[in-house]
Design a protein around this motif. Structure first.
Motif, PDB file in Angstrom:
ATOM      1  N   PHE A 198       0.838  -1.105  -0.031  1.00 56.38           N
ATOM      2  CA  PHE A 198      -0.086   0.148  -0.142  1.00 56.38           C
ATOM      3  C   PHE A 198       0.757   1.166   0.017  1.00 56.38           C
ATOM      4  O   PHE A 198       0.283   2.235  -0.561  1.00 56.38           O
ATOM      5  CB  PHE A 198      -1.009   0.084   1.081  1.00 56.38           C
ATOM      6  CG  PHE A 198      -2.120  -0.454   0.712  1.00 56.38           C
ATOM      7  CD1 PHE A 198      -2.421  -2.195   0.858  1.00 56.38           C
ATOM      8  CD2 PHE A 198      -3.171   0.088   0.347  1.00 56.38           C
ATOM      9  CE1 PHE A 198      -3.635  -2.799   0.430  1.00 56.38           C
ATOM     10  CE2 PHE A 198      -4.531  -0.528  -0.044  1.00 56.38           C
ATOM     11  CZ  PHE A 198      -4.561  -2.185   0.048  1.00 56.38           C
ATOM     12  N   MET A 199       2.035   1.088   0.633  1.00 56.36           N
ATOM     13  CA  MET A 199       2.928   2.499   0.600  1.00 56.36           C
ATOM     14  C   MET A 199       3.344   2.497  -0.860  1.00 56.36           C
ATOM     15  O   MET A 199       3.215   3.811  -1.364  1.00 56.36           O
ATOM     16  CB  MET A 199       4.380   1.846   1.194  1.00 56.36           C
ATOM     17  CG  MET A 199       4.395   1.941   2.596  1.00 56.36           C
ATOM     18  SD  MET A 199       4.313   3.564   3.068  1.00 56.36           S
ATOM     19  CE  MET A 199       4.453   3.385   4.745  1.00 56.36           C
ATOM     20  N   SER A 226       1.332  11.598   5.419  1.00 57.60           N
ATOM     21  CA  SER A 226       0.629  10.421   4.732  1.00 57.60           C
ATOM     22  C   SER A 226      -0.335   9.599   5.379  1.00 57.60           C
ATOM     23  O   SER A 226       0.176   9.034   6.495  1.00 57.60           O
ATOM     24  CB  SER A 226       1.793   9.795   3.785  1.00 57.60           C
ATOM     25  OG  SER A 226       1.403   8.555   3.466  1.00 57.60           O
ATOM     26  N   PHE A 227      -1.243   9.191   5.096  1.00 58.22           N
ATOM     27  CA  PHE A 227      -2.079   8.164   5.692  1.00 58.22           C
ATOM     28  C   PHE A 227      -1.531   7.024   5.905  1.00 58.22           C
ATOM     29  O   PHE A 227      -1.591   6.295   7.218  1.00 58.22           O
ATOM     30  CB  PHE A 227      -3.239   7.672   4.724  1.00 58.22           C
ATOM     31  CG  PHE A 227      -4.389   8.933   4.698  1.00 58.22           C
ATOM     32  CD1 PHE A 227      -4.893   9.638   5.830  1.00 58.22           C
ATOM     33  CD2 PHE A 227      -4.944   9.130   3.419  1.00 58.22           C
ATOM     34  CE1 PHE A 227      -5.711  10.530   5.519  1.00 58.22           C
ATOM     35  CE2 PHE A 227      -5.642  10.329   3.405  1.00 58.22           C
ATOM     36  CZ  PHE A 227      -6.054  10.954   4.225  1.00 58.22           C
ATOM     37  N   GLN A 262      -8.648  11.894  -4.955  1.00 59.17           N
ATOM     38  CA  GLN A 262      -7.312  11.825  -5.032  1.00 59.17           C
ATOM     39  C   GLN A 262      -6.519  12.341  -3.660  1.00 59.17           C
ATOM     40  O   GLN A 262      -5.499  12.899  -4.065  1.00 59.17           O
ATOM     41  CB  GLN A 262      -6.928  12.765  -6.107  1.00 59.17           C
ATOM     42  CG  GLN A 262      -7.646  12.457  -7.264  1.00 59.17           C
ATOM     43  CD  GLN A 262      -7.119  11.289  -8.167  1.00 59.17           C
ATOM     44  OE1 GLN A 262      -5.713  11.238  -8.338  1.00 59.17           O
ATOM     45  NE2 GLN A 262      -7.762  10.345  -8.754  1.00 59.17           N
ATOM     46  N   ALA A 263      -7.004  11.859  -2.766  1.00 57.62           N
ATOM     47  CA  ALA A 263      -6.243  12.341  -1.508  1.00 57.62           C
ATOM     48  C   ALA A 263      -5.415  11.313  -0.990  1.00 57.62           C
ATOM     49  O   ALA A 263      -5.779  10.080  -0.778  1.00 57.62           O
ATOM     50  CB  ALA A 263      -7.218  12.802  -0.370  1.00 57.62           C
ATOM     51  N   ASP A 264      -3.961  11.571  -0.820  1.00 58.38           N
ATOM     52  CA  ASP A 264      -3.319  10.586   0.060  1.00 58.38           C
ATOM     53  C   ASP A 264      -2.524  11.334   1.303  1.00 58.38           C
ATOM     54  O   ASP A 264      -1.823  10.565   1.883  1.00 58.38           O
ATOM     55  CB  ASP A 264      -2.339  10.202  -0.927  1.00 58.38           C
ATOM     56  CG  ASP A 264      -1.483  11.062  -1.673  1.00 58.38           C
ATOM     57  OD1 ASP A 264      -1.579  12.262  -1.666  1.00 58.38           O
ATOM     58  OD2 ASP A 264      -0.683  10.703  -2.416  1.00 58.38           O
ATOM     59  N   VAL A 265      -2.703  12.488   1.525  1.00 62.97           N
ATOM     60  CA  VAL A 265      -2.122  12.950   2.650  1.00 62.97           C
ATOM     61  C   VAL A 265      -3.183  13.608   3.541  1.00 62.97           C
ATOM     62  O   VAL A 265      -4.294  14.031   3.095  1.00 62.97           O
ATOM     63  CB  VAL A 265      -1.341  14.311   2.542  1.00 62.97           C
ATOM     64  CG1 VAL A 265       0.284  13.355   2.008  1.00 62.97           C
ATOM     65  CG2 VAL A 265      -1.803  15.097   1.547  1.00 62.97           C
ATOM     66  N   THR A 266      -3.270  13.827   4.819  1.00 62.16           N
ATOM     67  CA  THR A 266      -4.197  14.205   5.600  1.00 62.16           C
ATOM     68  C   THR A 266      -4.801  15.630   5.127  1.00 62.16           C
ATOM     69  O   THR A 266      -5.777  16.018   5.144  1.00 62.16           O
ATOM     70  CB  THR A 266      -3.867  14.424   7.083  1.00 62.16           C
ATOM     71  OG1 THR A 266      -2.665  14.750   7.242  1.00 62.16           O
ATOM     72  CG2 THR A 266      -3.966  12.833   7.570  1.00 62.16           C
ATOM     73  N   GLU A 267      -3.766  16.653   4.757  1.00 60.62           N
ATOM     74  CA  GLU A 267      -4.231  17.853   4.356  1.00 60.62           C
ATOM     75  C   GLU A 267      -5.254  17.814   3.325  1.00 60.62           C
ATOM     76  O   GLU A 267      -5.940  18.855   3.146  1.00 60.62           O
ATOM     77  CB  GLU A 267      -3.004  18.843   4.215  1.00 60.62           C
ATOM     78  CG  GLU A 267      -2.394  19.490   5.156  1.00 60.62           C
ATOM     79  CD  GLU A 267      -1.489  18.540   6.024  1.00 60.62           C
ATOM     80  OE1 GLU A 267      -1.575  17.467   5.715  1.00 60.62           O
ATOM     81  OE2 GLU A 267      -0.999  19.071   7.055  1.00 60.62           O
TER      82      GLU A 267
END
Lengths: 307, 301, 111, 101
Positions: A70-71, D26-27, D89-94
């Motif tokens: 997943f990374m 990053s999640f 398209q979100a992969d970071v918390t912000e």
């Protein structure tokens, strides 16, 4: 002796735990976390918990492999080839971590810890089995229901293809900035095709077979109307930047009506790359993308992605 | 004492590696090919060892060097829990089959790392494919081993061997060995379940390997074959139990038999695509191993 | 303690052997480039990668948890008898519902 | 003595995990922090079970439950990440901002 081994393992576990947030490569980070779990497992082995210890390795190895995958799926830069920092509220976090450690450590050191070790020779695995089937039966079955809920939730949330087709069929992802172009993968046709067309516009039918019909048609019409205007398709910018529709429409010459046959002839010897070079040498040379193989590969790569 | 035993395990492992390599070179004779003599593996290895080992661009150097080492070490650790004689193993683990399960999980990770580290497309494809297949393969493996633990009332391999005094698990649980062979094919990267290597992706995770790196990887695969076969022999064929001959000899014979079976299965069973294999694993092999466990449970009661 | 010594010894031995035997020769550019059947790569292989059976991977880690309960169960199975059979049957039955659901949703295919 | 060492290591792991969970954008990295905190909890449970509770079987059960929590956290966490990524398209918390919409 045992204490020394435990200290070493504990140091190893803490160090690898720290490395998780310090290494650049995300795959290394996941497996550093796995090593931290393995250290815990080793301590478990030493503390007469053979089953829990070894099973920790087993469970965590699998989980960290999924984590690493997943990374790679979600990180911009999974291998950390160019270092970047992805942290926020850094000081606060360091503070929180230190306070948590100091608080818990102080509690450990200050409190009067109980002292009654496991009796040597106890069959701890059988004990756990009896506990599972006897007094804690409800916990065990509840865990089953919880895991079922987890499985259902994971499928519902993450599966893209359901019984009724693709989950995101016909949807467009939102833009990266308000009102901007859709980000990333596009559902039906998009940038990828434009890219492919730029290539085969000039180079015969490397990707024609895969192109969607309307696109192909427009390009054929566009290619057929003579030498000079055709060049827009050859330059890499034109190929990538200008999307098919208007471009094709403006150049839709009489050839449009008979584009099938016209296309073949237009792509014949008259449009071979060598000929092109003669007409417009610098442009052709300056185009690094003009390598037919490169384009063909890109086109197929994209198609593979979309299907 | 245990140092001697460890040396014995090491020698046995080395002999097993050589035997496995020879089996691999004998197998083409089945299809009308030419079988090689027992010295052929040594010649091939010597040829590999004098060759240069090429480096790729920007690799994960540490993991590239050490992936074969982890693979070898995991095979040796797995082999350590197998009883070599009645009641005697290098590692008297009370949870032997869980140890083997952990080795399996870590082997999948090692193969993944081996494909990840050279930073090249084909090895990476192999790594991802193998991860997709290696994960679900662990389920039948665990069910089969748990089924073998039922009559023994213990997770220890010594107890499992001991429980087969009257009849081998092969008889009591006939589905066990075939299901476990699937696991063996996966762990040793062979035949239909070799999604990490394979000619269709130009050698997969070892596409970029050459010289000593390739040699070590091949040796590690064979070492895993030996460990897997010894474990299967102990779990299904009664391990060191047998008349007349001493225990270790029986174990060696049975191990060689399972090795030959695995090599044959890898040779004879057709390959399929990873997506189809995934379907086969979940939809056919998993229910089959459920059924196997249920039947074994009934028999054990 | 023995166990850890054995593990450490095998791991250390193998790592030493691998470290000692392998000499990475500094390859020149054409040799060092990844093999692509004649093509040349235009990016690093270490890119974002869409791992197709990702839902399968998630369901797998949830389902695999059942192993943790099954090992101790196997040890006491014969002593507990039919009760153990019934309880584990129920547990696995509950989890199988999840697998069946996943199968119907097609998670065991490439997404 | 042994218990103190183990518990100190556990609190260090917990502290590092807390740092990671709070600081990572990053999640996926954030979840690593959570896992590390659970690792600390697991270590503390094993220590207490082995040296403080005289091997009560409930202790082992608790350790297994902690592992189940990890598995559930990963499965649901990643499923949420996938769903979010597909929608936004979100992969970071912000990138989430708000969970509305």
């Amino acid at each position: 002796m045992t204490d020394l081994a435990i200290i070493l393992l504990a140091l190893f576990g803490v160090w690898t735990g720290w490395r998780v947030f310090r290494v650049d490569s995300m795959v290394r980070a996941s497996f550093a976390l796995m090593l931290s779990f393995i250290a815990t497992a080793g301590i478990g082995l030493l503390l007469s918990a053979p089953y829990i210890g070894v099973a920790t390795v087993f469970m965590m190895a699998v989980e960290m492999l999924v984590m690493a995958i997943f990374m790679v799926m979600f990180m911009m830069n999974p291998a950390g080839l160019n270092p970047m920092s992805m942290v926020h509220q850094h000081r606060l976090s360091i503070g929180a971590g230190v306070v948590a450690f100091a608080g818990l450590g102080a509690a450990v050191l200050l409190s009067d810890l109980p002292d009654s070790p496991v009796a040597p020779g106890t069959d701890v695995v059988a004990q756990l089995g009896f506990e599972l089937l006897g007094p804690s039966m409800l916990i065990f079955e509840t865990a089953g229901v919880t895991l079922l809920a987890t499985m259902l939730g994971a499928v519902i949330l993450s599966s893209r293809q359901g019984r009724f087709g693709m989950a995101d069929h016909g949807s467009r992802p939102p833009g990266l900035e308000p009102g901007g172009a859709p980000a990333g993968r596009r559902p039906e046709k998009g940038g990828g095709h434009g890219h492919g067309h730029g290539g085969h516009g000039g180079h015969g039918d490397g990707g024609h077979g895969r192109a969607s019909d309307d696109h192909g048609g427009e390009h054929r019409g566009h290619m057929s109307d003579g030498d000079h205007e055709g060049h827009a398709g050859y330059s890499p910018d034109g190929a990538m930047g200008a999307p098919g529709p208007e471009h094709g429409a403006t150049h839709r010459t009489p050839a449009k009506s008979e584009h099938g046959g016209e296309h073949r002839t237009a792509h014949g010897p008259g449009h071979a790359p060598q000929d092109q070079k003669a007409a417009d040498a610098p442009q052709e040379d300056a185009a690094p993308n003009a390598d037919p193989h490169a384009h063909h590969r890109k086109g197929t790569g994209h198609d593979g992605d979309d299907t | 004492m245990s140092v001697l035993l460890a040396a014995g395990v090491l020698v046995a492992l080395a002999l097993g590696i050589w035997l496995g390599a020879w089996f691999d070179r004998l197998a083409p004779a089945l299809e009308g090919g030419r079988a090689a003599g027992p010295m052929a593996p040594l010649r091939d290895w010597a040829a590999l060892l004098i060759r240069d080992q090429a480096e790729t661009e920007a690799p994960d150097r540490m993991n590239r060097l050490l992936a074969p080492a982890w693979y070898l070490a995991l095979a040796a650790i797995g082999l350590s829990v197998v009883p070599v004689a009645e009641g005697l193993a290098l590692w008297h683990s009370p949870v032997g089959i869980v140890v083997w399960g952990s080795c399996e999980a870590l082997i999948v990770i090692t193969v993944f790392l081996h494909g990840w580290s050279p930073n090249a497309p084909f090895p990476l494809i192999g790594a991802y494919r193998y991860a997709a297949i290696g994960l679900p393969v662990m389920l039948p493996s665990m069910f089969v081993l748990i089924a073998a633990a039922l009559p023994a009332e213990s997770l220890s391999l010594i107890a499992i061997v001991d429980s087969q005094r009257d009849s081998w698990n092969l008889v009591r649980q006939p589905l066990g060995l075939p299901l476990f062979l699937v696991v063996g094919l996966t762990l040793t990267l062979r035949g239909p379940l070799d999604f990490a290597g394979g000619v269709d992706i130009a050698g997969g995770t070892s596409a970029e390997e050459s010289g000593a790196g390739l040699f070590l990887w091949q040796v590690a695969r064979l070492a895993t074959l030996v460990a897997f076969s010894a474990l299967a022999a102990a779990v299904f064929l009664g391990g060191p139990l047998g008349p007349l001959l001493p225990g270790p000899v029986w174990l060696a014979l049975k191990t060689a038999l399972v090795m030959a079976l695995t090599v044959l299965a890898g040779r004879l069973i057709a390959r399929t695509t990873p997506s189809r294999m995934l379907h086969v694993l979940w939809v056919w092999l998993l229910p089959l191993s459920f059924a196997h466990l249920a039947v074994s449970g009934m028999v054990a009661l | 303690m023995d166990a850890l010594l054995i593990i450490a010894a095998w791991t250390g031995l193998a790592a030493l052997a691998a470290w000692g035997m392998q000499r990475q020769a500094g390859a020149t550019a054409p040799l060092a480039a990844p093999f692509l059947g004649g093509g040349t790569p235009d990016t690093h292989a270490w890119q974002r990668y869409h791992f197709r059976p990702y839902t399968m991977a998630l369901v797998f880690i949830a389902f695999e948890m059942e192993m943790m309960f099954m090992y101790p169960w196997a040890v006491v199975f014969v002593r507990e008898g039919a009760k153990a059979l019934a309880e584990m049957g129920m547990f696995l039955g509950i989890l199988s519902v999840g697998l069946l659901y996943g199968w119907r949703e097609g998670i065991f295919r490439w997404q | 003595m042994t218990l103190i060492i183990v518990l100190l290591a556990a609190s260090a792991l917990f502290g590092i995990g807390l740092y990671g969970a709070l600081s990572q954008q990053s999640f996926v990295m954030l979840m690593m922090g959570l896992e590390l905190m659970l690792n600390g909890a697991l270590l503390a449970i094993i220590g207490f079970w082995s040296r403080g509770l005289g091997g009560m079987p409930e202790g082992q059960l608790l350790a297994i439950i902690v592992m189940a929590v990890m598995a559930i956290e990963m499965a649901i966490g990643f499923a949420l990440v996938v769903a979010l990524y597909r929608k936004r398209q979100a992969d970071v918390t912000e990138a989430i901002g708000t969970l509305k919409r």
